[in-house]
Design a protein around this motif. Sequence first.
Motif, PDB file in Angstrom:
ATOM      1  N   GLY A  38       0.848  -1.185   0.000  1.00 55.03           N
ATOM      2  CA  GLY A  38       0.000   0.000   0.000  1.00 55.03           C
ATOM      3  C   GLY A  38       0.876   1.224   0.000  1.00 55.03           C
ATOM      4  N   ASP A  48      -3.038   5.609   1.551  1.00 53.01           N
ATOM      5  CA  ASP A  48      -4.078   4.712   2.062  1.00 53.01           C
ATOM      6  C   ASP A  48      -4.401   4.993   3.521  1.00 53.01           C
ATOM      7  N   GLN A  73      -1.184  -9.256  -0.143  1.00 57.37           N
ATOM      8  CA  GLN A  73      -0.864  -7.837  -0.267  1.00 57.37           C
ATOM      9  C   GLN A  73      -2.143  -7.013  -0.410  1.00 57.37           C
ATOM     10  N   ARG A  74      -3.072  -7.483  -1.214  1.00 52.12           N
ATOM     11  CA  ARG A  74      -4.318  -6.754  -1.445  1.00 52.12           C
ATOM     12  C   ARG A  74      -5.076  -6.526  -0.148  1.00 52.12           C
ATOM     13  N   ARG A  80      -3.583  -3.727   1.969  1.00 54.18           N
ATOM     14  CA  ARG A  80      -3.954  -2.415   1.417  1.00 54.18           C
ATOM     15  C   ARG A  80      -5.411  -2.082   1.706  1.00 54.18           C
ATOM     16  N   ARG A 107      -6.930   0.910   4.136  1.00 47.57           N
ATOM     17  CA  ARG A 107      -7.782   1.946   3.543  1.00 47.57           C
ATOM     18  C   ARG A 107      -9.086   2.117   4.304  1.00 47.57           C
TER      19      ARG A 107
END
Length: 493
Positions: free
Chosen positions: A299, A303, A333-334, A337, A341
């Motif tokens: 990220g 974020d 990883q997603r 992030r 957020r």
Amino acid sequence: MGRRSVSERDRADPQALGREDRWTGVRAVVAGLGASGYAAADTLQHQGAEVVVLDHAIPEGAQREKATLLEILGVDVRMGPEAGVSLDDVDLVVTSPGWPPSTPLFLEAAERGIPVWGEVELAWRLRGPDAAPWLAVTGTNGKTTTVQMLDEILRAEGLRSAAVGNVGRPVLEAVMDPEPYDVLAVELSSYQLHWSESLSCEASVVLNVEPDHLDWHGDEAAYAAAKGRVYQHARLACVYNVQDATTERLVMDADVVEGCRAIGFTLGTPGPGMIGLVEDVIADRAFVEDRHTSAAELGTLADLERDGVPAAPHVVADALAAAALARAHGVSQRAVRDGLRSFRLDAHRMALVTEAGGVRWIDDSKATNVSAARAALHSAADVVWVAGGLAKGATFDELVLDVRDRLRGVVLVGRDRELIADALRRHAPEIPVIEVDSGETDPMEAVVASAASLAREGDTVLLAPACASMDQFRSYAHRGEAFAAAVRRHTRT
């Protein structure tokens, strides 16, 4: 509880019992009827133990309701200043976090060889055979923010997670939940860790260590050692703060499961085995295939922005620690992030109350110690600092030396305000200081008016007390609410 001698019955051994066992015959004393004490008493009774609850407070309101519920279940509840129990026939003592080790009940239990556990230790021992792994967070500051960030990240991965422990819901309740969790994000205070001996978390972090709660632990070494217990028997990762050498030392001193890795987090550029920042990118060089030559992007600092305001450095550090724990658990990883957020800070943590006349008013009432106040003060320049309350044995000379160049002025309130005033006189005599009399009917009205008289366009008025709140307020939240309400009244006029 009966007064039979040990010779008249077989001594039960709670240390040999778990979730699948009946605890019939175990005599347990639970000290304290707060959230964790209630959970411990209720669970032990459900497991079949004979339970006595002690609390020296006069029962009222919600506590009286809890006592009544336990009494209906068959628990012996003894409350009030004279409440006591004989340990002649007791097998186990379970304590609530607020009861210090010097409590006579615990000293006597130790002399008799009776185990004393915290509710967290009891929860660990009552996990089921397919229990959710624990990702544990401790530290002087940032625990709640980090564990809530971690929970958001885990949920973004689609896992059934919960933020539990010192953050709110007792760990024991989550462990005994009939619908099992995939993973638990567990906030642990030094009090809870002091009474925990057999934890073996999947991954753990000590965010930072600054002198705190010395009246409870006795000295800085004992306080740090309690924090370090979170690393004992860790299975996959011990996460430490590269900027805080004490946390790395605690990792090095820990007896961990073979193969457990030390993972650093840093606000600087990460080396191999670390998570940190490459310019504005959150970079993982710990949980990638070739960590010596590559990194994964988790990220960006954008974020973590809220309402166009960049995250303070200590909030970024909390995010890095949460990311490290999540990655140790195998989160993508997603998800890191997306979780960062969606995360929002709790109330009274660097909360913008309003901006009026070019002055920003910030409520960080949760900054109840020196290190939290330092982090808050470093997040802004040209600050009118609102501080004071119960110092809990803290000193303020180093803090004042560190932040004096940022101070436009200082407003002091609360019982121990003179300790801060003395440090300011010694190290920053040029800074204007206004002391608000603790006898004020509504001290925050005078605090806000004083702060407004010192603030200029472009300044930040920051409530970061560096002290506890109970001298004048019910809690840090009550103090923050009073400050915010006074600010809104003042800025409307």
